[in-house]
Design an enzyme around this catalytic site. Structure first.
Site, short mmCIF file in Angstrom:
data_model
loop_
_atom_site.label_atom_id
_atom_site.label_comp_id
_atom_site.label_asym_id
_atom_site.label_seq_id
_atom_site.Cartn_x
_atom_site.Cartn_y
_atom_site.Cartn_z
N CYS A 161 41.67 41.81 27.56
CA CYS A 161 40.44 41.23 28.06
C CYS A 161 39.44 42.49 28.20
O CYS A 161 38.14 42.18 28.45
CB CYS A 161 40.43 40.64 29.60
SG CYS A 161 41.90 39.21 29.41
N HIS A 292 34.56 40.74 36.83
CA HIS A 292 35.54 40.19 35.81
C HIS A 292 35.79 38.78 36.01
O HIS A 292 35.87 37.65 35.22
CB HIS A 292 36.84 40.98 35.92
CG HIS A 292 37.72 40.60 34.53
ND1 HIS A 292 37.42 40.51 33.25
CD2 HIS A 292 39.02 40.17 34.75
CE1 HIS A 292 38.28 40.20 32.67
NE2 HIS A 292 39.39 39.95 33.36
N HIS A 326 36.83 32.22 29.68
CA HIS A 326 37.38 33.51 29.70
C HIS A 326 37.34 33.69 27.72
O HIS A 326 38.12 33.16 27.49
CB HIS A 326 38.48 33.86 30.01
CG HIS A 326 39.02 35.41 30.19
ND1 HIS A 326 38.41 36.11 29.54
CD2 HIS A 326 39.71 35.90 30.98
CE1 HIS A 326 38.77 37.43 29.63
NE2 HIS A 326 39.81 37.32 30.57
#
Length: 398
Positions: A161, A292, A326
């Site tokens: 990520c 995040h 995401h």
């Protein structure tokens, strides 16, 4: 070491096919998370996703690739955002082919978005499809290198990520060390059975729209998209429109767990400190944090702990994953662009879907759109599996 300036941006996500549409959706608080139309999976009707609302055929038509073979959805999304970014920066074919122009992209799933086709090809259940050379993580990068005849340094990063945040960091380093004069940086990921099944096995996919930093959060939504930024040296950017300055970056790895961060936020704190120190500012000067913020219990708790340890009083923060889901390897670049939009337009965007905001450390995420909010410095966090943590600091260019 000279300045690194952002002169072009391109993006496609669940909330828009270009930069303008993404900005409009952020201002309106309009989420892109919902039912999937193009993603074929048993979970498509069971879980919400941040899917780009455009078909592969339409993407091909927009890009003039109707007769091209072997373009996966990953390749198409990357091509769409890449083309917008280079046009926005006014880059010519000659500049793209110049040895001083580098290209660093990122992806986690790459061409494995065609999970079933890959299985058939790998097990010789097909006669050999057009996608035989498209399954790799770097396939989209190679397509763009070939299409635009890029001859400078190229690379594809996969650090989960944090992938495209690390692409941005590497691009900035190339410019600062004089190894490139301009670098196109960013990343892409498309929805895939490979990733959806994997995240489902971890039991961290929410059955409703994600709500990062809500007391009752229960997981994340997967999304897809692509985003690229054009970074240029001060010399190359002379006389051009400049969105922001890339001031600092930091990367650390706490190596605590394959899919979770350490409770002490070791990697998160270190990379934020490094980025702020490199930017030459104090932590108290950060005006905004794009967190995040995945919506999982572990991530949000650890990130808040790290922010509190570093800042004491946490600056205004949000999670724009509540808009896009995401986007994995694209997330760092997507959220870097959103951070720059906040700086450029003096705006703060809300974290969506929150009904009971976390009150840890007497703080709460942004829950409403705020205009006329001057932002000089923004911090963008990207934390990946294995504890690979990256933070970026952007600032006003003047």
């Amino acid at each position: 070491m000279g300045r690194v300036l952002v002169t072009g941006m391109g993006i496609i996500s669940a909330i828009g096919e270009n930069l303008s549409q993404n900005h409009e959706s952020l201002r309106a608080g309009r989420t892109g998370i919902g039912d999937a139309t193009y993603f074929e999976s048993q979970y498509a009707s069971k879980l919400p996703f941040g899917e780009c609302r455009i078909s592969n055929d339409k993407l091909k038509a927009l890009l003039g690739l109707e007769d091209s073979l072997g373009y996966t959805r990953t390749c198409l999304l990357a091509s769409k955002a890449f083309e917008e970014a280079i046009q926005d920066a006014g880059l010519t074919r000659e500049q793209l082919s110049d040895a001083n122009t580098a290209f660093i992209s990122a992806s986690t799933v790459g061409g494995m978005c065609l999970t079933d086709q890959l299985y058939d090809d790998a097990n010789m259940k097909s006669s050999g499809s057009e996608y035989l050379d498209a399954y790799g993580c770097s396939a989209h990068t190679l397509r763009l290198v070939d299409r635009y005849q890029i001859s400078g340094f190229t690379d594809t990063i996969n650090t989960a990520c944090s992938s495209s945040a690390n692409a941005i960091m590497l691009g900035a380093r190339l410019i600062k060390t004089g190894r490139a004069k301009r670098v196109i940086v960013g990343g892409v990921d498309s929805l895939a059975k490979y990733t959806v099944n994997g995240f489902n096995a971890l039991k961290i996919l929410s059955e409703s729209a994600c709500k990062p930093f809500d007391e009752n959060r229960d997981g994340l939504n997967l999304g897809e998209g692509a985003a690229y930024l054009v970074l240029e040296s001060e010399e190359c950017a002379a006389g051009k429109k400049v969105y922001a300055e890339m001031l600092g970056y930091g990367n650390a790895n706490d190596a605590y767990h394959p899919s979770a961060m350490s409770d002490e936020a070791i990697g998160a704190i270190r990379c934020m400190k490094e980025a702020i120190t490199m930017a030459g500012i104090g932590s108290e000067e950060i005006d905004y944090v794009n967190a995040h913020g995945t919506g999982t219990n572990n991530n949000d708790d650890v990130e808040l702990f790290g922010l509190h340890e570093l800042f004491g009083e946490i600056p205004p923060f949000n999670s724009t994953k509540s808009f896009t889901g995401h986007t994995l390897g694209a997330a760092g670049a997507v959220e870097a662009i959103y951070s720059i939009l906040s700086i450029l337009h003096s705006e703060l965007y809300p974290s969506l879907n929150i009904t009971n905001p976390v009150r840890t450390f007497d703080t709460a995420p942004l829950m409403e759109f705020e205009a006329n909010r001057p932002i000089r410095y923004a911090l963008s966090n990207s934390f990946g599996f294995g504890g690979n943590c990256t933070s970026l600091v952007f600032g006003r260019s003047n």
